[in-house]
Write a protein that holds these residues in place. Structure first.
Motif, PDB file in Angstrom:
ATOM      1  N   THR A  63       0.811  -1.213   0.000  1.00  0.00           N
ATOM      2  CA  THR A  63       0.000   0.000   0.000  1.00  0.00           C
ATOM      3  C   THR A  63       0.847   1.268   0.000  1.00  0.00           C
ATOM      4  O   THR A  63       0.317   2.363   0.064  1.00  0.00           O
ATOM      5  N   GLN A  64       2.156   1.143  -0.055  1.00  0.00           N
ATOM      6  CA  GLN A  64       3.020   2.329  -0.041  1.00  0.00           C
ATOM      7  C   GLN A  64       2.810   3.121  -1.323  1.00  0.00           C
ATOM      8  O   GLN A  64       3.106   2.639  -2.416  1.00  0.00           O
ATOM      9  N   GLN A  65       2.278   4.329  -1.209  1.00  0.00           N
ATOM     10  CA  GLN A  65       1.963   5.143  -2.374  1.00  0.00           C
ATOM     11  C   GLN A  65       2.686   6.476  -2.260  1.00  0.00           C
ATOM     12  O   GLN A  65       2.538   7.184  -1.265  1.00  0.00           O
ATOM     13  N   PRO A  66       3.484   6.833  -3.269  1.00  0.00           N
ATOM     14  CA  PRO A  66       4.233   8.092  -3.213  1.00  0.00           C
ATOM     15  C   PRO A  66       3.318   9.288  -3.026  1.00  0.00           C
ATOM     16  O   PRO A  66       2.200   9.314  -3.560  1.00  0.00           O
ATOM     17  N   PRO A  67       3.757  10.286  -2.276  1.00  0.00           N
ATOM     18  CA  PRO A  67       2.895  11.437  -1.974  1.00  0.00           C
ATOM     19  C   PRO A  67       2.515  12.271  -3.189  1.00  0.00           C
ATOM     20  O   PRO A  67       1.519  12.994  -3.141  1.00  0.00           O
ATOM     21  N   HIS A  68       3.269  12.176  -4.278  1.00  0.00           N
ATOM     22  CA  HIS A  68       2.949  13.007  -5.440  1.00  0.00           C
ATOM     23  C   HIS A  68       1.823  12.421  -6.291  1.00  0.00           C
ATOM     24  O   HIS A  68       1.353  13.060  -7.227  1.00  0.00           O
ATOM     25  N   TRP A  69       1.375  11.198  -5.972  1.00  0.00           N
ATOM     26  CA  TRP A  69       0.236  10.650  -6.705  1.00  0.00           C
ATOM     27  C   TRP A  69      -1.036  11.403  -6.339  1.00  0.00           C
ATOM     28  O   TRP A  69      -1.277  11.734  -5.167  1.00  0.00           O
ATOM     29  N   ASN A  70      -1.905  11.655  -7.355  1.00  0.00           N
ATOM     30  CA  ASN A  70      -3.192  12.283  -7.072  1.00  0.00           C
ATOM     31  C   ASN A  70      -4.222  11.211  -6.683  1.00  0.00           C
ATOM     32  O   ASN A  70      -3.923  10.019  -6.658  1.00  0.00           O
ATOM     33  N   PHE A  71      -5.446  11.668  -6.393  1.00  0.00           N
ATOM     34  CA  PHE A  71      -6.479  10.741  -5.915  1.00  0.00           C
ATOM     35  C   PHE A  71      -6.758   9.636  -6.930  1.00  0.00           C
ATOM     36  O   PHE A  71      -6.898   8.457  -6.564  1.00  0.00           O
ATOM     37  N   LEU A  72      -6.873  10.005  -8.200  1.00  0.00           N
ATOM     38  CA  LEU A  72      -7.182   9.012  -9.221  1.00  0.00           C
ATOM     39  C   LEU A  72      -6.060   7.973  -9.346  1.00  0.00           C
ATOM     40  O   LEU A  72      -6.315   6.778  -9.526  1.00  0.00           O
ATOM     41  N   GLN A  73      -4.819   8.438  -9.244  1.00  0.00           N
ATOM     42  CA  GLN A  73      -3.699   7.499  -9.315  1.00  0.00           C
ATOM     43  C   GLN A  73      -3.706   6.551  -8.118  1.00  0.00           C
ATOM     44  O   GLN A  73      -3.429   5.360  -8.258  1.00  0.00           O
ATOM     45  N   ARG A  74      -4.056   7.065  -6.951  1.00  0.00           N
ATOM     46  CA  ARG A  74      -4.107   6.204  -5.765  1.00  0.00           C
ATOM     47  C   ARG A  74      -5.200   5.148  -5.904  1.00  0.00           C
ATOM     48  O   ARG A  74      -4.998   3.978  -5.564  1.00  0.00           O
ATOM     49  N   ALA A  75      -6.339   5.574  -6.424  1.00  0.00           N
ATOM     50  CA  ALA A  75      -7.435   4.632  -6.617  1.00  0.00           C
ATOM     51  C   ALA A  75      -7.074   3.586  -7.668  1.00  0.00           C
ATOM     52  O   ALA A  75      -7.338   2.383  -7.499  1.00  0.00           O
ATOM     53  N   ALA A  76      -6.449   4.036  -8.757  1.00  0.00           N
ATOM     54  CA  ALA A  76      -6.049   3.109  -9.820  1.00  0.00           C
ATOM     55  C   ALA A  76      -5.007   2.130  -9.315  1.00  0.00           C
ATOM     56  O   ALA A  76      -5.039   0.931  -9.649  1.00  0.00           O
ATOM     57  N   SER A  77      -4.067   2.624  -8.513  1.00  0.00           N
ATOM     58  CA  SER A  77      -3.036   1.753  -7.963  1.00  0.00           C
ATOM     59  C   SER A  77      -3.649   0.655  -7.101  1.00  0.00           C
ATOM     60  O   SER A  77      -3.264  -0.520  -7.181  1.00  0.00           O
ATOM     61  N   THR A  78      -4.621   1.022  -6.270  1.00  0.00           N
ATOM     62  CA  THR A  78      -5.283   0.040  -5.414  1.00  0.00           C
ATOM     63  C   THR A  78      -6.000  -1.012  -6.253  1.00  0.00           C
ATOM     64  O   THR A  78      -5.938  -2.217  -5.958  1.00  0.00           O
ATOM     65  N   ALA A  79      -6.686  -0.554  -7.314  1.00  0.00           N
ATOM     66  CA  ALA A  79      -7.398  -1.494  -8.181  1.00  0.00           C
ATOM     67  C   ALA A  79      -6.434  -2.447  -8.883  1.00  0.00           C
ATOM     68  O   ALA A  79      -6.685  -3.659  -8.976  1.00  0.00           O
ATOM     69  N   LEU A  80      -5.317  -1.912  -9.374  1.00  0.00           N
ATOM     70  CA  LEU A  80      -4.342  -2.757 -10.051  1.00  0.00           C
ATOM     71  C   LEU A  80      -3.670  -3.716  -9.069  1.00  0.00           C
ATOM     72  O   LEU A  80      -3.349  -4.857  -9.425  1.00  0.00           O
ATOM     73  N   ASP A  81      -3.469  -3.261  -7.840  1.00  0.00           N
ATOM     74  CA  ASP A  81      -2.930  -4.165  -6.809  1.00  0.00           C
ATOM     75  C   ASP A  81      -3.877  -5.337  -6.575  1.00  0.00           C
ATOM     76  O   ASP A  81      -3.442  -6.479  -6.390  1.00  0.00           O
ATOM     77  N   MET A  82      -5.182  -5.045  -6.570  1.00  0.00           N
ATOM     78  CA  MET A  82      -6.162  -6.110  -6.383  1.00  0.00           C
ATOM     79  C   MET A  82      -6.118  -7.102  -7.530  1.00  0.00           C
ATOM     80  O   MET A  82      -6.182  -8.319  -7.322  1.00  0.00           O
ATOM     81  N   LEU A  83      -5.996  -6.592  -8.743  1.00  0.00           N
ATOM     82  CA  LEU A  83      -5.889  -7.477  -9.902  1.00  0.00           C
ATOM     83  C   LEU A  83      -4.630  -8.330  -9.815  1.00  0.00           C
ATOM     84  O   LEU A  83      -4.648  -9.532 -10.123  1.00  0.00           O
ATOM     85  N   GLU A  84      -3.537  -7.717  -9.389  1.00  0.00           N
ATOM     86  CA  GLU A  84      -2.304  -8.479  -9.271  1.00  0.00           C
ATOM     87  C   GLU A  84      -2.415  -9.537  -8.175  1.00  0.00           C
ATOM     88  O   GLU A  84      -1.891 -10.648  -8.303  1.00  0.00           O
ATOM     89  N   GLY A  85      -3.106  -9.196  -7.086  1.00  0.00           N
ATOM     90  CA  GLY A  85      -3.323 -10.181  -6.039  1.00  0.00           C
ATOM     91  C   GLY A  85      -4.100 -11.381  -6.541  1.00  0.00           C
ATOM     92  O   GLY A  85      -3.787 -12.532  -6.206  1.00  0.00           O
ATOM     93  N   ALA A  86      -5.095 -11.126  -7.375  1.00  0.00           N
ATOM     94  CA  ALA A  86      -5.860 -12.225  -7.958  1.00  0.00           C
ATOM     95  C   ALA A  86      -4.985 -13.061  -8.886  1.00  0.00           C
ATOM     96  O   ALA A  86      -5.104 -14.290  -8.938  1.00  0.00           O
ATOM     97  N   LEU A  87      -4.092 -12.386  -9.623  1.00  0.00           N
ATOM     98  CA  LEU A  87      -3.189 -13.102 -10.521  1.00  0.00           C
ATOM     99  C   LEU A  87      -2.237 -13.998  -9.726  1.00  0.00           C
ATOM    100  O   LEU A  87      -2.007 -15.152 -10.095  1.00  0.00           O
ATOM    101  N   VAL A  88      -1.687 -13.467  -8.635  1.00  0.00           N
ATOM    102  CA  VAL A  88      -0.797 -14.268  -7.793  1.00  0.00           C
ATOM    103  C   VAL A  88      -1.539 -15.487  -7.249  1.00  0.00           C
ATOM    104  O   VAL A  88      -1.004 -16.603  -7.203  1.00  0.00           O
ATOM    105  N   SER A  89      -2.808 -15.263  -6.850  1.00  0.00           N
ATOM    106  CA  SER A  89      -3.604 -16.373  -6.334  1.00  0.00           C
ATOM    107  C   SER A  89      -3.805 -17.437  -7.405  1.00  0.00           C
ATOM    108  O   SER A  89      -3.692 -18.641  -7.142  1.00  0.00           O
ATOM    109  N   ARG A  90      -4.063 -17.004  -8.623  1.00  0.00           N
ATOM    110  CA  ARG A  90      -4.253 -17.956  -9.720  1.00  0.00           C
ATOM    111  C   ARG A  90      -2.964 -18.715 -10.026  1.00  0.00           C
ATOM    112  O   ARG A  90      -2.973 -19.925 -10.263  1.00  0.00           O
TER     113      ARG A  90
END
Length: 608
Positions: free
Chosen positions: A89-116
């Motif tokens: 969840t470490q997110q650089p401070p220069h990311w805006n709100f949309l980037q933070r939300a997108a990062s979280t969503a992509l992390d979730m997708l990657e978590g599903a990929l690791v599980s698969r």
């Protein structure tokens, strides 16, 4: 030395039999049960994933809950520095709100990929429990340490710094990992008036800098991860992160972990997936990264990790290959003062693994072999690096100063795959170019798992430029005397000219190196220096004692690790007698690595 308790690299480097705390899980690679581990994807949501990487580990990874560990600069620069723990969840401070939300969503997708991915066991060539176990495991950075213990006497002619590159992953892998995928780390032993110091530092690639800021690995690993459909998914995740500004691949994605060359007053660290990175040895003997080096804007492409410096002209000759688009291969050179020649496009039908090549007095020798890149294999679930049995291996002979490839001479050499070429020279009386290399079978065994044991045969390959025919013979003729020889060199003062001796690592038991061999290339005679019981090393570096002496007049330098005591040292061996002249005891463990070079004291003072 700093000992950050949270650093996964520091934890990984302590073997079970020397650890003060024992693990309740078995370290056996045969125990393939998959206990559960939590992947924290954001502050409020946790997904449980089952992964092959979560099985009992020979690396003694940190216990749950799962926090990805990172080797921080603070953790290695000061003994009193507080350790830091980085999570997904470490997110650089220069990311805006949309980037933070997108990062979280992509992390979730990657978590599903690791599980698969965890539903199937990893092959040994991509399993980090195999690839970075024992002394292949990473270490933290080591600030310079002076006045190291020396046994014996360091020869007076050795004055300067021995540097060696290697793979040292900053973060604990979350999926597949091959030893070649790790971040570059340079180890340096400085020698002056018989005294020695040591330091090791990461090469601060753009990839490493961004992943350190994000707190986890996000750049795809070319060998360990890019297999089959999951490899395609990882590429898609990476491109999505790039499009959203979460990562910036435009300044390179390489790890700079393989080769080192000192050229035009610059020490360059290289891997073939990027431009070189310039690193500098400081007056104190420490190491610092200057930055990605494009030869004053002249270089616009990657370079392979084994450029060749001609000992007479001082020119640096190199290749660049592309796995996606034509031209798949280019040749170019730099004059002694760093001026680049125009690219020469080499016609190839398909992108080919081109890790090394050779030079002679007048030619470059280009191996077009049977290990190729076929990205479409990922669509059907395979590896993009494959052995193409239908392709015929060949060597291209091109004039060093060629401006195009019209006059290149191709000579077929069936079923020849040399990961490294040690030297080549011309024999005009027979119209032949002689190539010395280690022929490896199975050719793709480094990249893809196979049942057949690897064999690396030191060979002489004769290429007739008039008839277009080739001959290949093992230099060590008796099968009973065969030994796997990989990683090494000839006297670089004679590179591209006829040489009698080669100094090569004895790669046994593979992939460890139990010693080195001095091989007479004319007679096949082999003399061995064995490091000792449960002592293993790497590439033997030959340092000539002068530029005018006999060919074998000099010393072999090699890092050696004792797996009984878990201590490392630098051995300095007389290249004529193969007797140890001196041993430098190092303050921290040096993992098994790749290639090195030596910079003399005079050259160090002239660094750019």
């Amino acid at each position: 030395m700093a000992t950050p308790s949270n650093s996964w690299a520091y934890t990984a480097q302590i073997p079970h039999h020397l650890s003060t705390t024992s693990s309740t899980s078995s370290s056996s690679l045969l125990n393939m049960s998959f206990p559960k581990r939590s992947l924290t994807l954001n502050r409020n949501r946790t997904i449980t994933a089952n992964s092959a990487l979560q099985s009992p580990s020979v690396l003694n990874f940190p216990k749950q809950p799962y926090h990805q560990q990172v080797i921080t600069k603070d953790a290695t620069s000061s003994p009193s520095a507080k350790p830091k723990t980085a999570t997904t969840t470490q997110q650089p401070p220069h990311w805006n709100f949309l980037q933070r939300a997108a990062s979280t969503a992509l992390d979730m997708l990657e978590g599903a990929l690791v599980s698969r991915e965890s539903r199937s066991p990893l092959p040994k060539t991509a399993d980090p429990r195999v690839q970075i176990a024992g002394n292949f495991a990473p270490v933290p950075e080591q600030p310079v340490r002076h006045s190291l213990p020396v046994s014996g006497t360091i020869p007076e002619c050795i004055s300067g710094v021995y540097v060696r590159n290697g793979a040292n992953p900053l973060h604990e892998p979350v999926a597949g990992h091959h030893f070649f995928d790790g971040d570059g780390m340079v180890h340096a032993v400085s020698i002056n008036d018989g005294a020695a110091s040591y330091a090791c530092r990461f090469t601060e690639t753009q990839r490493l800098v961004q992943e350190r800021e994000i707190g986890r690995p996000v750049f795809p690993k070319a060998i360990g991860e890019l297999h089959g459909h999951s490899g395609i998914a990882r590429l898609a995740l990476f491109y999505a992160r790039g499009a959203l500004g979460l990562v910036n691949p435009s300044h390179g994605i390489g790890v700079a972990n393989a080769g080192l060359v000192y050229f035009n007053d610059r020490l360059l660290a290289m891997s073939e997936d990027d431009m070189p990175y310039q690193v500098r040895i400081t007056p104190s003997g420490d190491i610092e990264t200057v930055g990605r080096y494009d030869f004053e804007t002249q270089l616009g492409s990657t370079m392979i990790a084994h450029p060749k410096v001609d000992p007479v002209s001082g020119h640096l000759h190199t290749l660049s290959y592309d796995v996606v688009k034509k031209p798949y291969l280019k040749y170019f050179q730099f004059s002694a003062d760093g001026e680049k020649s125009p690219d020469v496009e080499i016609p190839l039908a398909a992108p080919t693994m081109m890790h090394d090549f050779a030079i002679t007095e007048n030619f470059v020798v280009i191996p077009d072999q049977q290990v190729v890149f076929k990205l479409q294999e990922m669509i059907t679930g395979g590896s993009p690096v494959i052995y193409d049995q239908n392709k015929k291996s060949r060597f291209g002979i091109l004039a060093k100063n060629a401006t195009n490839a019209d006059d290149i001479i191709w000579v077929e050499s069936p079923d020849t795959f040399c990961f490294h070429l040690w030297n080549a020279w011309e024999e005009p009386e027979s119209d032949e170019v002689v190539v010395i290399g280690s022929c490896m079978t199975p050719p793709d065994s480094i990249f893809n798992e196979c049942d057949e044991s690897l064999k690396s045969v030191l060979s002489e390959i004769r290429l007739n430029l008039k008839t277009g025919e080739s001959k290949r013979r093992p230099i060590i003729s008796e099968e009973a005397d065969h030994v796997n020889l990989e990683a090494g060199m000839v006297n670089r003062n004679l590179l591209g000219r006829k040489t009698r001796y080669a100094y090569l690592a004895i790669a046994e038991p593979w992939p460890k190196v139990s010693g080195f061999a001095k091989v007479d290339l004319f007679t096949g005679e082999v003399k061995k220096h064995i490091y000792g019981d449960r002592k293993f090393g790497g590439e033997p570096f030959f340092l000539p004692s002068s530029s005018t002496g006999e060919e074998d007049e000099g010393y072999i330098l090699s890092f050696v690790h004792d797996e009984k005591t878990w201590k490392s040292e630098l051995q300095i061996v007389n290249a004529v007698s193969l007797k140890v002249e001196a041993t430098v005891t190092l303050p921290s463990r040096v993992p098994y690595g790749f290639h090195g070079t030596f910079i003399d004291s005079k050259a160090l003072k002239n660094q750019a």
